[in-house]
Design an enzyme around this catalytic site. Sequence first.
Site, PDB file in Angstrom:
ATOM      1  N   ARG A 281     -10.822  -6.982 -12.489  1.00  0.00           N
ATOM      2  CA  ARG A 281     -11.632  -7.706 -11.512  1.00  0.00           C
ATOM      3  C   ARG A 281     -12.856  -6.849 -11.177  1.00  0.00           C
ATOM      4  O   ARG A 281     -12.753  -5.837 -10.503  1.00  0.00           O
ATOM      5  CB  ARG A 281     -10.785  -8.022 -10.281  1.00  0.00           C
ATOM      6  CG  ARG A 281      -9.600  -8.947 -10.634  1.00  0.00           C
ATOM      7  CD  ARG A 281      -8.480  -8.897  -9.634  1.00  0.00           C
ATOM      8  NE  ARG A 281      -7.898  -7.565  -9.533  1.00  0.00           N
ATOM      9  CZ  ARG A 281      -6.966  -7.239  -8.642  1.00  0.00           C
ATOM     10  NH1 ARG A 281      -6.520  -8.131  -7.778  1.00  0.00           N
ATOM     11  NH2 ARG A 281      -6.492  -6.009  -8.610  1.00  0.00           N
TER      12      ARG A 281
ATOM     13  N   ASN B 187       1.767  -4.726  -5.729  1.00  0.00           N
ATOM     14  CA  ASN B 187       1.832  -6.023  -5.057  1.00  0.00           C
ATOM     15  C   ASN B 187       3.143  -6.730  -5.376  1.00  0.00           C
ATOM     16  O   ASN B 187       3.427  -7.032  -6.539  1.00  0.00           O
ATOM     17  CB  ASN B 187       0.653  -6.899  -5.498  1.00  0.00           C
ATOM     18  CG  ASN B 187      -0.671  -6.331  -5.023  1.00  0.00           C
ATOM     19  OD1 ASN B 187      -1.113  -6.606  -3.921  1.00  0.00           O
ATOM     20  ND2 ASN B 187      -1.301  -5.518  -5.867  1.00  0.00           N
TER      21      ASN B 187
ATOM     22  N   GLU C 235      -2.312   0.019  -5.575  1.00  0.00           N
ATOM     23  CA  GLU C 235      -1.394  -0.835  -4.821  1.00  0.00           C
ATOM     24  C   GLU C 235      -0.312  -1.354  -5.758  1.00  0.00           C
ATOM     25  O   GLU C 235      -0.528  -1.492  -6.968  1.00  0.00           O
ATOM     26  CB  GLU C 235      -2.123  -2.034  -4.189  1.00  0.00           C
ATOM     27  CG  GLU C 235      -3.114  -1.675  -3.112  1.00  0.00           C
ATOM     28  CD  GLU C 235      -3.694  -2.913  -2.413  1.00  0.00           C
ATOM     29  OE1 GLU C 235      -3.131  -4.023  -2.576  1.00  0.00           O
ATOM     30  OE2 GLU C 235      -4.706  -2.755  -1.716  1.00  0.00           O
TER      31      GLU C 235
ATOM     32  N   ARG D 163     -15.654  -4.577  -3.477  1.00  0.00           N
ATOM     33  CA  ARG D 163     -14.233  -4.919  -3.590  1.00  0.00           C
ATOM     34  C   ARG D 163     -13.916  -5.598  -4.916  1.00  0.00           C
ATOM     35  O   ARG D 163     -14.573  -6.544  -5.315  1.00  0.00           O
ATOM     36  CB  ARG D 163     -13.817  -5.828  -2.440  1.00  0.00           C
ATOM     37  CG  ARG D 163     -13.888  -5.159  -1.082  1.00  0.00           C
ATOM     38  CD  ARG D 163     -13.685  -6.154   0.047  1.00  0.00           C
ATOM     39  NE  ARG D 163     -14.765  -7.137   0.104  1.00  0.00           N
ATOM     40  CZ  ARG D 163     -14.793  -8.144   0.964  1.00  0.00           C
ATOM     41  NH1 ARG D 163     -13.806  -8.304   1.816  1.00  0.00           N
ATOM     42  NH2 ARG D 163     -15.810  -8.982   0.956  1.00  0.00           N
TER      43      ARG D 163
ATOM     44  N   ASP E 133      -2.178  -2.755  -9.174  1.00  0.00           N
ATOM     45  CA  ASP E 133      -3.637  -2.654  -9.138  1.00  0.00           C
ATOM     46  C   ASP E 133      -4.018  -1.280  -9.671  1.00  0.00           C
ATOM     47  O   ASP E 133      -3.600  -0.255  -9.111  1.00  0.00           O
ATOM     48  CB  ASP E 133      -4.157  -2.843  -7.716  1.00  0.00           C
ATOM     49  CG  ASP E 133      -4.046  -4.284  -7.257  1.00  0.00           C
ATOM     50  OD1 ASP E 133      -3.734  -5.162  -8.089  1.00  0.00           O
ATOM     51  OD2 ASP E 133      -4.271  -4.538  -6.060  1.00  0.00           O
TER      52      ASP E 133
ATOM     53  N   LYS F 263      -8.313   1.169   4.324  1.00  0.00           N
ATOM     54  CA  LYS F 263      -7.831  -0.206   4.448  1.00  0.00           C
ATOM     55  C   LYS F 263      -6.577  -0.271   5.305  1.00  0.00           C
ATOM     56  O   LYS F 263      -5.853   0.729   5.460  1.00  0.00           O
ATOM     57  CB  LYS F 263      -7.582  -0.829   3.077  1.00  0.00           C
ATOM     58  CG  LYS F 263      -6.754  -0.005   2.112  1.00  0.00           C
ATOM     59  CD  LYS F 263      -6.817  -0.604   0.709  1.00  0.00           C
ATOM     60  CE  LYS F 263      -6.129   0.296  -0.306  1.00  0.00           C
ATOM     61  NZ  LYS F 263      -6.201  -0.235  -1.690  1.00  0.00           N
TER      62      LYS F 263
ATOM     63  N   ARG G 166      -5.570  -5.867 -12.599  1.00  0.00           N
ATOM     64  CA  ARG G 166      -4.249  -6.357 -12.207  1.00  0.00           C
ATOM     65  C   ARG G 166      -3.352  -6.373 -13.445  1.00  0.00           C
ATOM     66  O   ARG G 166      -3.600  -7.089 -14.416  1.00  0.00           O
ATOM     67  CB  ARG G 166      -4.379  -7.754 -11.606  1.00  0.00           C
ATOM     68  CG  ARG G 166      -3.065  -8.499 -11.386  1.00  0.00           C
ATOM     69  CD  ARG G 166      -2.095  -7.785 -10.435  1.00  0.00           C
ATOM     70  NE  ARG G 166      -2.672  -7.449  -9.155  1.00  0.00           N
ATOM     71  CZ  ARG G 166      -2.785  -8.303  -8.137  1.00  0.00           C
ATOM     72  NH1 ARG G 166      -2.396  -9.554  -8.269  1.00  0.00           N
ATOM     73  NH2 ARG G 166      -3.297  -7.897  -6.992  1.00  0.00           N
TER      74      ARG G 166
ATOM     75  N   LYS H 248       0.828  -1.205   0.000  1.00  0.00           N
ATOM     76  CA  LYS H 248       0.000   0.000   0.000  1.00  0.00           C
ATOM     77  C   LYS H 248       0.867   1.262   0.000  1.00  0.00           C
ATOM     78  O   LYS H 248       0.623   2.202  -0.755  1.00  0.00           O
ATOM     79  CB  LYS H 248      -0.920   0.024   1.221  1.00  0.00           C
ATOM     80  CG  LYS H 248      -2.217  -0.768   1.077  1.00  0.00           C
ATOM     81  CD  LYS H 248      -2.025  -2.249   1.149  1.00  0.00           C
ATOM     82  CE  LYS H 248      -3.332  -3.016   1.206  1.00  0.00           C
ATOM     83  NZ  LYS H 248      -3.117  -4.476   1.161  1.00  0.00           N
TER      84      LYS H 248
END
Length: 322
Positions: free
Chosen positions: A229, A287, A285, A237, A277, A163, A214, A128
């Site tokens: 997604r 990842n 984000e 979400r 993301d 979050k 993604r 994050k």
Amino acid sequence: MSKKTRLAVVMDPISEIKFAKDTTLGMLLAAQARGWSLHYLEQADLRLRDGVAEGRARALEVRADASDWYSLGAAAVEPLGAFDVILMRKDPPFDTEFIYTSYILERAEIAGALVVNRARGLRDFNEKVATAWFPQCCAPTLVTRDMDEMTAFAKLHGKIVCKPLHSMGGRSIFVLEPGDKNARVVYENLTQDGSHFAIVQKYLPDIVQGGDARVLLIDGEPVPYALARIPSATDHRGNLAAGAQGVGRPLSERDRWLCQQIGPAMSAAGMLFVGLDVIGGYVTEINVTSPTGARELDKQFKLDVGDMLMAAIERALVRRGR
């Protein structure tokens, strides 16, 4: 390569993976197809002895069989530096145990193993907070422990996303509308009454139609398709683990620009497999721990993302003279 490559994987229990979706399994199938020998460890199998990183490893065979996808041999302790490659695929939470594991893997790196992703990078690039190094790519974002600052941020931006910094898979993600009477409770929960940092971001409405995409980077270069997604009708979400639908699409020009901004830094830090993301053209984000989405892209576009990664790893091994 002149000798058989030995690859070890550190992961959550292989018996509990979701066969059809598990990106780590895709990587292992690709490595095995190249003739590499596979070895399996869980976090509890690692140790440091007099400064030497060691592991209780078991020979691993994987199969593209939904009812019988792996076999394990007998456990044997050996130095982790004896492996050519160590895939670190342990899922978050990013807690103290994860950090201790990274120390062990860093000792394995010093002893000669190529750790993917690099242990120091796993510590440096919180998924994050790492977006702060690329503010030109991101929507308005605040990391704080101060609940009054969160309140002010919400007043400025209206609808926001809140979050924790250490979790994954959509866990404990809250979307707050202006005037939401639960806001203070959410802030208290995430910051543990102001004693822990949390992140709040401006809500990006593009997630409803365009999803949380993604984008995968392999040694800094993007896979040419993203996995959007799309949240379900009953959830906000954009996480597959939270019921979102994965729909592949070609990368946009904006996606490619984001990759140009972020990819070189990831590659330079030894982050060979990274997931960005992206919502509405903004990175939310970065990842680096155990990015997923590869198997869905493989199926939709006849790719082999795992093999693309193994090719990058092989090039890295050649550069290292292993």
